[in-house]
Design a protein around this motif. Structure first.
Motif, mmCIF file in Angstrom:
data_model
loop_
_atom_site.group_PDB
_atom_site.id
_atom_site.type_symbol
_atom_site.label_atom_id
_atom_site.label_comp_id
_atom_site.label_asym_id
_atom_site.label_seq_id
_atom_site.Cartn_x
_atom_site.Cartn_y
_atom_site.Cartn_z
ATOM 1 N N GLU A 77 0.807 -1.225 0.000
ATOM 2 C CA GLU A 77 0.000 0.000 0.000
ATOM 3 C C GLU A 77 0.838 1.271 0.000
ATOM 4 N N ASP A 78 2.144 1.125 0.121
ATOM 5 C CA ASP A 78 3.052 2.261 -0.037
ATOM 6 C C ASP A 78 4.404 1.734 -0.499
ATOM 7 N N GLY A 79 5.325 2.650 -0.762
ATOM 8 C CA GLY A 79 6.609 2.248 -1.314
ATOM 9 C C GLY A 79 7.380 1.288 -0.432
ATOM 10 N N GLN A 80 7.385 1.547 0.869
ATOM 11 C CA GLN A 80 8.133 0.688 1.772
ATOM 12 C C GLN A 80 7.559 -0.716 1.824
ATOM 13 N N GLN A 81 6.220 -0.813 1.824
ATOM 14 C CA GLN A 81 5.592 -2.140 1.834
ATOM 15 C C GLN A 81 5.909 -2.911 0.559
ATOM 16 N N VAL A 82 5.952 -2.200 -0.561
ATOM 17 C CA VAL A 82 6.263 -2.866 -1.828
ATOM 18 C C VAL A 82 7.686 -3.419 -1.809
ATOM 19 N N CYS A 100 0.365 -4.216 -9.095
ATOM 20 C CA CYS A 100 -0.387 -2.975 -9.287
ATOM 21 C C CYS A 100 0.171 -2.020 -8.239
ATOM 22 N N PRO A 101 0.995 -1.059 -8.645
ATOM 23 C CA PRO A 101 1.717 -0.232 -7.676
ATOM 24 C C PRO A 101 0.821 0.785 -6.968
ATOM 25 N N PRO A 102 1.142 1.131 -5.721
ATOM 26 C CA PRO A 102 0.381 2.155 -5.001
ATOM 27 C C PRO A 102 0.619 3.548 -5.570
ATOM 28 N N ASP A 103 1.745 3.723 -6.229
ATOM 29 C CA ASP A 103 2.093 4.994 -6.853
ATOM 30 C C ASP A 103 2.933 4.660 -8.081
ATOM 31 N N VAL A 104 2.437 5.042 -9.259
ATOM 32 C CA VAL A 104 3.120 4.650 -10.498
ATOM 33 C C VAL A 104 4.516 5.252 -10.605
ATOM 34 N N ARG A 105 4.763 6.329 -9.849
ATOM 35 C CA ARG A 105 6.086 6.970 -9.880
ATOM 36 C C ARG A 105 7.147 6.156 -9.155
ATOM 37 N N LEU A 106 6.730 5.113 -8.458
ATOM 38 C CA LEU A 106 7.672 4.225 -7.777
ATOM 39 C C LEU A 106 8.342 3.244 -8.746
ATOM 40 N N GLY A 107 7.943 3.281 -9.997
ATOM 41 C CA GLY A 107 8.449 2.320 -10.974
ATOM 42 C C GLY A 107 9.957 2.164 -10.988
#
Length: 339
Positions: A77-82, A100-107
Motif C-alpha cells: 500500500e506504499d513504497g516501503q511495503q512494496v 499494481c503499484p500504489p504509486d506509479v512513480r515508484l516504478g
C-alpha cells in the motif's frame, strides 16, 4: 577362514550402509533440486481488501494451480511495503512478480530492487512511469485504456440522462478526482469529454478531489461540493472506480437527494457494485463499466510464467475494454465476464 568371512561380512555391511547413505543424500539433493525447479511468482496489489484485487489475486492463484506454479499474494500500500514484499519474495525463491503499484512513480525504485534480485516484472492495472511521467519502457503491462473506459462512463451517463428526460442545463456533474494517479486522470478526462461531446455544459462540472481511492475518501470529498451547489436538483457522478462513485452516492443520500435524481456510473465490476445492485431498493448508483479483473489476474500470471519458463516476453502494453453493467443485467454480464 572364519576371520576372513567375518571381515568380508563387515565390509559388505559397511559398503551397504555407505551406499544407502549416498542414495539418501542423492535423493535428498534431488528433492531440493526439484523444489528449486518449481516456479514461484508474486502478485502484489495496492489495496488487497478491495474486491477487484481479491478477484485478481484469486484468479492468479487458480491459473497457477492449473499450470503448476505457486503464487504468493501480497499487499503493497506504499513504497516501503512494496520493497519489503519484493524482499519477501526473493527470500522465498520467487522468479518474478505481477504488481499494481500504489504509486506509479515508484516504478524506477521497484525495478531497481527487482533487477538486483534478477526478477521479471509485469504491471497490471496501473503502469509505471519514469521521471518524466512517461510510461516506463521494458516493463510489460496489462490494463484498461483509462481514457476509453472513461468515455464509456460519460456515454452511459449521457444516455441515461436522455432516457430520464433531463435538461443538461439543469444538471450538475460531480467529478471525483485523484490527480496523483494518471489512470484516474485518464478515466475522468474520458468521461468529461464524452459528456461535453453529448452537449453537457462545462460550467456544470464540479471537482471533488479525494485523498485516496476508496468510498470514505470520496464521501468526504463530495459532501462539501454538494453543500455548496444546492441549486441543482439532478446530479451525475463519475470517478476512477466504483468505490469512489459509491462514496459520492452516499453523500447525495446524506444531503437528501432521492435516488431518481442521481446517476452514478463507476468502473470495475466487482463486489462493491454487486452489493449495490442487490439492494432491495434502487440507489443513485446507476451502473458500472465492468472489466474482468479475473481475466487481468489470470492473464498476467500466465504471461509471467511463460516468460520465466519459455522466455516468451509479453507484449509491451495490452489494453482491455469494458461492458456497461446495470441493476437490470448485472448478473448476466457478471457471468459472461467470469467475475
Amino acid at each position: 577362514m572364519r576371520l576372513t568371512t567375518h571381515l568380508t561380512t563387515n565390509l559388505t555391511k559397511t559398503f551397504t550402509r555407505l551406499a544407502l547413505g549416498s542414495a539418501i543424500m542423492v535423493a535428498s539433493l534431488g528433492a531440493v533440486q526439484a523444489q528449486d525447479d518449481e516456479v514461484k511468482i508474486g502478485f502484489i496489489v495496492k489495496k488487497p481488501e478491495q474486491a477487484w484485487f481479491i478477484n485478481e489475486q484469486r484468479a492468479a492463484t487458480e491459473v497457477g494451480e492449473e499450470l503448476g506454479f505457486d503464487v504468493v499474494r501480497l499487499g503493497g500500500e506504499d513504497g516501503q511495503q512494496v520493497l519489503s514484499a519484493i524482499d519477501n519474495l526473493y527470500a522465498q525463491g520467487a522468479d518474478g512478480f505481477v504488481i499494481c503499484p500504489p504509486d506509479v512513480r515508484l516504478g524506477p525504485a521497484i525495478m531497481n530492487r527487482a533487477n538486483q534480485y534478477d526478477m521479471k516484472v509485469i504491471t497490471v492495472d496501473d503502469r509505471f512511469v519514469n521521471s518524466s511521467g512517461e510510461p516506463m519502457e521494458g516493463v510489460p503491462h496489462l490494463g484498461m485504456s483509462g481514457y476509453k473506459i472513461g468515455q464509456q462512463v460519460g456515454e452511459a451517463i449521457a444516455a441515461e440522462m436522455e432516457a430520464r428526460g433531463w435538461n443538461p442545463e439543469e444538471v450538475a456533474a460531480l467529478r471525483i478526482t485523484n490527480d496523483e494517479l494518471p489512470t484516474a486522470v485518464e478515466r475522468t478526462t474520458g468521461a468529461t469529454n464524452a459528456l461535453l461531446d453529448a452537449g453537457f455544459p462545462e460550467d456544470n462540472i464540479f471537482d471533488a478531489p479525494q485523498q485516496n481511492s476508496d468510498t470514505a475518501s470520496a464521501f468526504s470529498a463530495a459532501s462539501p461540493v454538494l453543500a455548496q451547489r444546492g441549486d441543482y436538483e439532478h446530479w451525475v457522478i463519475y470517478a476512477l472506480n466504483e468505490e469512489s462513485v459509491l462514496g459520492g452516492v452516499r453523500a447525495t443520500e446524506q444531503y437528501g437527494l432521492k435516488a431518481e435524481d442521481v446517476i452514478g456510473v463507476g468502473i470495475n465490476g466487482s463486489g462493491a457494485a454487486f452489493a449495490e445492485f442487490s439492494r432491495n431498493d434502487p440507489t443513485g448508483f446507476h451502473g458500472t463499466v465492468a472489466v474482468s479483473s479475473t481475466m487481468h489476474g489470470r492473464q498476467t500470471a500466465e504471461d509471467l510464467y511463460r516468460w520465466i519458463t519459455e522466455d516468451q516476453e509479453p507484449p509491451a502494453n495490452t489494453e482491455t475494454s469494458g461492458v456497461l453493467m446495470t441493476r437490470e443485467d448485472w448478473q448476466t454480464v457478471r457471468e459472461e465476464l467470469g467475475l
